[in-house]
Design a protein around this motif. Structure first.
Motif, PDB file in Angstrom:
ATOM      1  N   PRO A 233      -1.829  -4.444 -12.831  1.00 27.12           N
ATOM      2  CA  PRO A 233      -0.906  -5.408 -12.231  1.00 27.12           C
ATOM      3  C   PRO A 233      -0.121  -4.765 -11.092  1.00 27.12           C
ATOM      4  N   PRO A 234       0.411  -5.593 -10.197  1.00 24.98           N
ATOM      5  CA  PRO A 234       1.208  -5.056  -9.093  1.00 24.98           C
ATOM      6  C   PRO A 234       2.364  -4.215  -9.629  1.00 24.98           C
TER       7      PRO A 234
ATOM      8  N   PHE B  72       4.733  -1.435  -3.794  1.00 22.60           N
ATOM      9  CA  PHE B  72       3.533  -1.181  -3.030  1.00 22.60           C
ATOM     10  C   PHE B  72       2.404  -1.999  -3.644  1.00 22.60           C
ATOM     11  N   ARG B  73       1.302  -1.998  -3.047  1.00 21.38           N
ATOM     12  CA  ARG B  73       0.138  -2.619  -3.658  1.00 21.38           C
ATOM     13  C   ARG B  73      -0.221  -1.909  -4.955  1.00 21.38           C
ATOM     14  N   SER B  74      -0.839  -2.659  -5.828  1.00 20.05           N
ATOM     15  CA  SER B  74      -1.305  -2.025  -7.059  1.00 20.05           C
ATOM     16  C   SER B  74      -2.633  -1.346  -6.823  1.00 20.05           C
ATOM     17  N   LYS B  75      -3.157  -1.558  -5.673  1.00 18.77           N
ATOM     18  CA  LYS B  75      -4.538  -1.190  -5.429  1.00 18.77           C
ATOM     19  C   LYS B  75      -4.621  -0.103  -4.372  1.00 18.77           C
ATOM     20  N   GLY B  76      -5.358   0.899  -4.662  1.00 15.52           N
ATOM     21  CA  GLY B  76      -5.765   1.826  -3.618  1.00 15.52           C
ATOM     22  C   GLY B  76      -4.663   2.534  -2.873  1.00 15.52           C
TER      23      GLY B  76
ATOM     24  N   GLU C  73       3.509   3.891 -15.034  1.00 12.70           N
ATOM     25  CA  GLU C  73       3.507   3.292 -13.690  1.00 12.70           C
ATOM     26  C   GLU C  73       2.410   3.811 -12.775  1.00 12.70           C
ATOM     27  N   VAL C  74       1.885   4.974 -13.124  1.00  7.60           N
ATOM     28  CA  VAL C  74       0.892   5.599 -12.271  1.00  7.60           C
ATOM     29  C   VAL C  74      -0.346   5.925 -13.087  1.00  7.60           C
ATOM     30  N   ILE C  75      -1.490   5.510 -12.570  1.00  6.88           N
ATOM     31  CA  ILE C  75      -2.746   5.751 -13.284  1.00  6.88           C
ATOM     32  C   ILE C  75      -3.671   6.568 -12.401  1.00  6.88           C
ATOM     33  N   PHE C  76      -4.199   7.582 -13.002  1.00  7.96           N
ATOM     34  CA  PHE C  76      -5.151   8.442 -12.311  1.00  7.96           C
ATOM     35  C   PHE C  76      -6.462   8.346 -13.072  1.00  7.96           C
ATOM     36  N   ASN C  77      -7.391   7.627 -12.488  1.00  8.02           N
ATOM     37  CA  ASN C  77      -8.608   7.279 -13.216  1.00  8.02           C
ATOM     38  C   ASN C  77      -9.796   8.119 -12.768  1.00  8.02           C
ATOM     39  N   PHE C  78     -10.428   8.773 -13.719  1.00 11.72           N
ATOM     40  CA  PHE C  78     -11.575   9.609 -13.386  1.00 11.72           C
ATOM     41  C   PHE C  78     -12.905   8.958 -13.698  1.00 11.72           C
ATOM     42  N   ALA C  79     -12.878   7.819 -14.337  1.00  7.52           N
ATOM     43  CA  ALA C  79     -14.147   7.165 -14.657  1.00  7.52           C
ATOM     44  C   ALA C  79     -14.719   6.510 -13.406  1.00  7.52           C
ATOM     45  N   PRO C  80     -16.028   6.451 -13.305  1.00  8.41           N
ATOM     46  CA  PRO C  80     -16.645   5.875 -12.108  1.00  8.41           C
ATOM     47  C   PRO C  80     -16.657   4.358 -12.128  1.00  8.41           C
TER      48      PRO C  80
ATOM     49  N   MET D 101      11.975  -7.148  -6.435  1.00  2.73           N
ATOM     50  CA  MET D 101      10.656  -6.583  -6.775  1.00  2.73           C
ATOM     51  C   MET D 101       9.626  -6.859  -5.687  1.00  2.73           C
ATOM     52  N   SER D 102       9.377  -8.113  -5.466  1.00  4.35           N
ATOM     53  CA  SER D 102       8.340  -8.391  -4.478  1.00  4.35           C
ATOM     54  C   SER D 102       8.953  -8.499  -3.091  1.00  4.35           C
ATOM     55  N   LYS D 103       8.247  -7.963  -2.170  1.00 11.51           N
ATOM     56  CA  LYS D 103       8.744  -7.894  -0.815  1.00 11.51           C
ATOM     57  C   LYS D 103       7.632  -8.452   0.056  1.00 11.51           C
ATOM     58  N   ASN D 104       7.968  -9.260   1.028  1.00  3.66           N
ATOM     59  CA  ASN D 104       6.881  -9.889   1.765  1.00  3.66           C
ATOM     60  C   ASN D 104       6.096  -8.897   2.618  1.00  3.66           C
ATOM     61  N   LYS D 105       4.884  -9.332   2.896  1.00  2.00           N
ATOM     62  CA  LYS D 105       3.936  -8.455   3.561  1.00  2.00           C
ATOM     63  C   LYS D 105       4.457  -7.983   4.912  1.00  2.00           C
ATOM     64  N   LYS D 106       5.029  -8.883   5.655  1.00  2.00           N
ATOM     65  CA  LYS D 106       5.283  -8.620   7.059  1.00  2.00           C
ATOM     66  C   LYS D 106       6.729  -8.250   7.371  1.00  2.00           C
ATOM     67  N   LEU D 107       7.217  -7.249   6.745  1.00  2.00           N
ATOM     68  CA  LEU D 107       8.538  -6.759   7.113  1.00  2.00           C
ATOM     69  C   LEU D 107       8.416  -5.287   7.446  1.00  2.00           C
ATOM     70  N   PRO D 108       8.210  -4.997   8.698  1.00  2.00           N
ATOM     71  CA  PRO D 108       7.817  -3.636   9.070  1.00  2.00           C
ATOM     72  C   PRO D 108       8.845  -2.586   8.690  1.00  2.00           C
ATOM     73  N   GLY D 109      10.078  -2.826   9.009  1.00  2.00           N
ATOM     74  CA  GLY D 109      11.023  -1.741   8.796  1.00  2.00           C
ATOM     75  C   GLY D 109      12.242  -2.154   7.987  1.00  2.00           C
ATOM     76  N   ASN D 110      12.039  -2.581   6.777  1.00  2.00           N
ATOM     77  CA  ASN D 110      13.179  -3.049   6.019  1.00  2.00           C
ATOM     78  C   ASN D 110      13.607  -2.065   4.936  1.00  2.00           C
ATOM     79  N   ASP D 111      13.126  -0.866   5.038  1.00  2.00           N
ATOM     80  CA  ASP D 111      13.566   0.169   4.121  1.00  2.00           C
ATOM     81  C   ASP D 111      14.819   0.809   4.722  1.00  2.00           C
ATOM     82  N   PRO D 112      15.940   0.628   4.092  1.00  2.00           N
ATOM     83  CA  PRO D 112      17.173   1.104   4.703  1.00  2.00           C
ATOM     84  C   PRO D 112      17.229   2.631   4.794  1.00  2.00           C
ATOM     85  N   ASP D 113      16.722   3.302   3.804  1.00  2.00           N
ATOM     86  CA  ASP D 113      16.872   4.750   3.731  1.00  2.00           C
ATOM     87  C   ASP D 113      16.216   5.445   4.915  1.00  2.00           C
TER      88      ASP D 113
END
Lengths: 227, 227
Positions: free
Chosen positions: A195-196, B222-226, A182-189, A1-13
């Motif tokens: 959560p992540p 991915f980030r949960s944010k933005g 998993e995906v939220i599209f928020n129209f409120a200002p 699930m969590s993947k560290n910030k600094k792994l530029p190209g670790n997506d195999p696909d």
DNA sequence: GTTGGGGTGTTAATTTATTAGCAATTCAAT
DNA sequence: ATTGAATTGCTAATAAATTAACACCCCAAC
């Protein structure tokens, strides 16, 4: 699930697609849809450029991230490319969506969406007000919030569109997350927190309007397209 | 009026602000508004970071484009910075806006806007349907399109929000341009064309939703944010 | 006053995104 | 077959945007 910030190209696909590219893909998709509808068989990157406003080079480069779809000297087969894009974006089957809030905004979004978009499918709307409960808006039923988890599970709902007043929007977000969206599209200002792992897109009209006003107040000649 | 494409730094005032910065300014503005409302006097870039989701470094850098507003070791005076941002964005006085289309979407946008945003002022709505003509939506009157030029002139209207069906949206755009509007905010799922000098922002829900779906279908964290 | 913790402003490094350029490939015409 | 015009798919160059780093300033405490 969590993947560290600094792994530029670790997506195999494939090697990490830029965000800006992803934002353009649906535009290409819609353009190709129109072309296919008009029985266009082959289209060049230049023609796509004219219709989308992006440069031909950029379009070719964007597509290059995912493979090679055209034939040199000729162009792209519109329908084939359209189908590839569907696979790339992840729209091989209709994405189930719910709308939370059946007021004016929710109603408007329902109409826009149901009418216009062959790729997403609004399976239900939710509201707390007894007035609208059980009503149908263009075939979509308005249900009580209590039924949300069930509906999300049953239809495998991926995304929720939040069209509720600012006061309630964080509660609504929490609710849809708890229900499995998993995906939220928020129209409120108000910026919604989640959560992540949950993708939030805050579409705040006034924010966008204000940044447009910045350009308008300085009278320099910007492009008329795509500020 | 027209300025050639390739003149990198010919703005005498200040050195060409990146677009991405401009898009963040209204977010800072709103955040500061909230802080001021809560009687916060001083705020650090880190606190702004938590509230906006942008990094503290980025916030400092963004502000740096326009001058120096903070005091080292302390932070920023919230109200002072807010006022500076108002000037920067160009909101020293309320920006007059019109809404074209008084259906569900137009109505919803009116409410959002009038209620929530102290910087823009919807001076009128326009529609062609006789049903809604003359009605008031939260103090905003619905007028016939024929009166648009007059209203635009009288209130010095800068921006138009187009909330009409796709079929009519290009005509609506032409109309507002003819009436003298410089900024168009289009909600129909069709890209509107306008002459150079007019800023068009096409806010297409389905396009944005689809690009979100891309991320949702690949389960990478991915980030949960933005997004 | 002097010292230390805290936080800005700014310059430099790095990453991301766009633009340009052209070799390679196709197709149609001859 | 050969030629030429057209157009992709790369690779290289440029530009834009983000991140990192830290010198410099402020304030409070002693």
């Amino acid at each position: 699930m969590s993947k560290n910030k600094k792994l530029p190209g670790n997506d195999p696909d494939h090697k990490r697609i830029p965000r800006s590219v992803i934002r353009r893909l649906p535009v290409y998709l819609r353009t190709l849809d129109n072309l296919v509808k008009n029985d266009v068989e082959v289209v060049t990157s230049m023609e796509l450029s004219e219709r989308t406003g992006f440069t031909a080079e950029q379009i070719r480069k964007d597509l290059g991230h995912f493979g090679t779809f055209g034939t040199r000297g000729t162009g792209y087969h519109a329908e084939a490319l359209r189908n590839e894009l569907l696979k790339i974006i992840g729209l091989y089957e209709k994405t189930a969506v719910i709308v939370v809030g059946a007021g004016h905004l929710g109603t408007a979004l329902l109409r826009y969406n149901v009418n216009r978009n062959p790729y997403t499918n609004v399976v239900a709307a939710f509201d707390t007000s007894p007035d609208v409960m059980g009503q149908r808006i263009l075939d979509v039923e308005v249900l009580p919030v209590s039924r949300m988890p069930e509906v999300v599970r049953k239809h495998n709902v991926k995304a929720a569109i939040l069209a509720v007043p600012s006061e309630n929007v964080q509660a609504a977000a929490d609710q849809v997350v708890k229900s499995g969206v998993e995906v939220i599209f928020n129209f409120a200002p108000i910026w919604v927190q989640a959560p992540p792992g949950v993708f939030v897109h805050n579409a705040d009209l006034s924010i966008e309007l204000q940044s447009l006003i910045y350009y308008a107040t300085r009278e320099e000649a910007f492009r008329s397209k795509g500020v």
